[in-house]
Design a protein around this motif. Structure first.
Motif, mmCIF file in Angstrom:
data_model
loop_
_atom_site.group_PDB
_atom_site.id
_atom_site.type_symbol
_atom_site.label_atom_id
_atom_site.label_comp_id
_atom_site.label_asym_id
_atom_site.label_seq_id
_atom_site.Cartn_x
_atom_site.Cartn_y
_atom_site.Cartn_z
ATOM 1 N N ARG A 23 -19.304 31.020 -26.467
ATOM 2 C CA ARG A 23 -18.794 32.361 -26.149
ATOM 3 C C ARG A 23 -18.709 33.139 -27.465
ATOM 4 O O ARG A 23 -18.021 32.721 -28.388
ATOM 5 N N HIS A 24 -19.445 34.240 -27.536
ATOM 6 C CA HIS A 24 -19.506 35.062 -28.743
ATOM 7 C C HIS A 24 -18.660 36.318 -28.564
ATOM 8 O O HIS A 24 -18.649 36.912 -27.486
ATOM 9 N N SER A 25 -18.024 36.742 -29.645
ATOM 10 C CA SER A 25 -17.371 38.051 -29.727
ATOM 11 C C SER A 25 -17.824 38.684 -31.033
ATOM 12 O O SER A 25 -17.747 38.045 -32.091
ATOM 13 N N ARG A 26 -18.303 39.921 -30.961
ATOM 14 C CA ARG A 26 -18.775 40.623 -32.160
ATOM 15 C C ARG A 26 -18.209 42.025 -32.196
ATOM 16 O O ARG A 26 -18.076 42.690 -31.162
ATOM 17 N N TYR A 38 -17.463 43.377 -28.441
ATOM 18 C CA TYR A 38 -18.200 43.076 -27.219
ATOM 19 C C TYR A 38 -18.412 41.576 -27.165
ATOM 20 O O TYR A 38 -18.385 40.890 -28.187
ATOM 21 N N GLU A 39 -18.581 41.060 -25.954
ATOM 22 C CA GLU A 39 -18.724 39.617 -25.761
ATOM 23 C C GLU A 39 -20.037 39.300 -25.070
ATOM 24 O O GLU A 39 -20.558 40.113 -24.304
ATOM 25 N N PHE A 40 -20.557 38.119 -25.374
ATOM 26 C CA PHE A 40 -21.771 37.633 -24.736
ATOM 27 C C PHE A 40 -21.771 36.112 -24.823
ATOM 28 O O PHE A 40 -20.916 35.518 -25.479
ATOM 29 N N THR A 41 -22.715 35.491 -24.146
ATOM 30 C CA THR A 41 -22.762 34.035 -24.107
ATOM 31 C C THR A 41 -23.993 33.526 -24.847
ATOM 32 O O THR A 41 -24.855 34.298 -25.271
ATOM 33 N N HIS A 60 -29.522 29.931 -28.790
ATOM 34 C CA HIS A 60 -30.056 30.919 -27.864
ATOM 35 C C HIS A 60 -28.901 31.872 -27.591
ATOM 36 O O HIS A 60 -27.917 31.489 -26.960
ATOM 37 N N LEU A 61 -29.008 33.088 -28.099
ATOM 38 C CA LEU A 61 -27.937 34.078 -28.000
ATOM 39 C C LEU A 61 -28.332 35.138 -26.986
ATOM 40 O O LEU A 61 -29.425 35.700 -27.072
ATOM 41 N N HIS A 62 -27.438 35.427 -26.052
ATOM 42 C CA HIS A 62 -27.710 36.401 -24.997
ATOM 43 C C HIS A 62 -26.954 37.696 -25.291
ATOM 44 O O HIS A 62 -25.946 38.010 -24.645
ATOM 45 N N PHE A 63 -27.443 38.429 -26.310
ATOM 46 C CA PHE A 63 -26.861 39.732 -26.617
ATOM 47 C C PHE A 63 -26.977 40.642 -25.400
ATOM 48 O O PHE A 63 -27.862 40.437 -24.551
ATOM 49 N N PRO A 64 -26.136 41.658 -25.303
ATOM 50 C CA PRO A 64 -26.254 42.562 -24.145
ATOM 51 C C PRO A 64 -27.634 43.197 -24.017
ATOM 52 O O PRO A 64 -28.127 43.393 -22.904
ATOM 53 N N GLU A 65 -28.284 43.482 -25.145
ATOM 54 C CA GLU A 65 -29.571 44.174 -25.088
ATOM 55 C C GLU A 65 -30.770 43.234 -24.992
ATOM 56 O O GLU A 65 -31.848 43.649 -24.554
ATOM 57 N N ALA A 66 -30.614 41.973 -25.408
ATOM 58 C CA ALA A 66 -31.745 41.032 -25.370
ATOM 59 C C ALA A 66 -31.275 39.638 -25.746
ATOM 60 O O ALA A 66 -30.282 39.468 -26.458
#
Length: 161
Positions: A23-26, A38-41, A60-66
């Protein structure tokens, strides 16, 4: 000789070996006094290399844009007793980031580098916290005042797959 080296290999990063959900928070805007996150998985998998004196983490990072791929490459210098960590990002596959260098103390590792962000000199800090090896965490912070103050801009929490 090789067997002796493997037996003496550091165990600092053993907690991260295996497969993880992340779980990422940036921060949305870095070094701009922003407090909007913002958060992504993502997923990661880490294997030992160099006879236990290193490891490679496939991300493998699932940023909101890609979604993107990246690698963390870590190696241990037995003479200095320090780890170096490089980041290779699939969006810029021709170069690796400046390595952060540091050590662990009581399951918390701190790693530092001098770098630039938007053409501004900064210090970079990574903190790996393995005090709870079932849910390790990582965070990145930047300092634009030579380490007097730090802005944490990326956090990761790992849960085993």
């Amino acid at each position: 000789m090789l067997l002796e080296l493997e037996l003496d290999a550091p165990q600092d990063f053993d907690f991260i070996i295996g497969e993880w959900n992340v779980r990422h928070s940036r921060l949305k805007e870095i070094l701009s006094d922003s407090d909007e996150w913002y958060e992504f998985t993502g997923e990661s998998a880490t294997v030992k290399t160099l006879g236990g004196f290193g490891n490679i983490e496939d991300n493998h990072l699932h940023f909101p844009e890609a979604s993107i791929r990246a690698k963390a490459i870590r190696s241990y210098n037995a003479q200095t007793r320090e780890w170096s960590i490089w980041w290779l990002d699939g969006r810029n596959p021709a170069s690796m980031d400046t390595p952060v260098v540091g050590t662990f103390n009581e399951k918390v590792g701190q790693f530092f580098a001098d770098d630039t962000f938007n053409d501004q000199p900064i210090k970079v800090r990574f903190i790996w916290n393995a005090t709870n090896p079932e849910i390790p965490t990582w965070e990145q912070a930047f300092s634009k005042d030579d380490g007097k103050t730090w802005e944490t801009n990326w956090k990761m929490m790992f849960t085993r797959k």
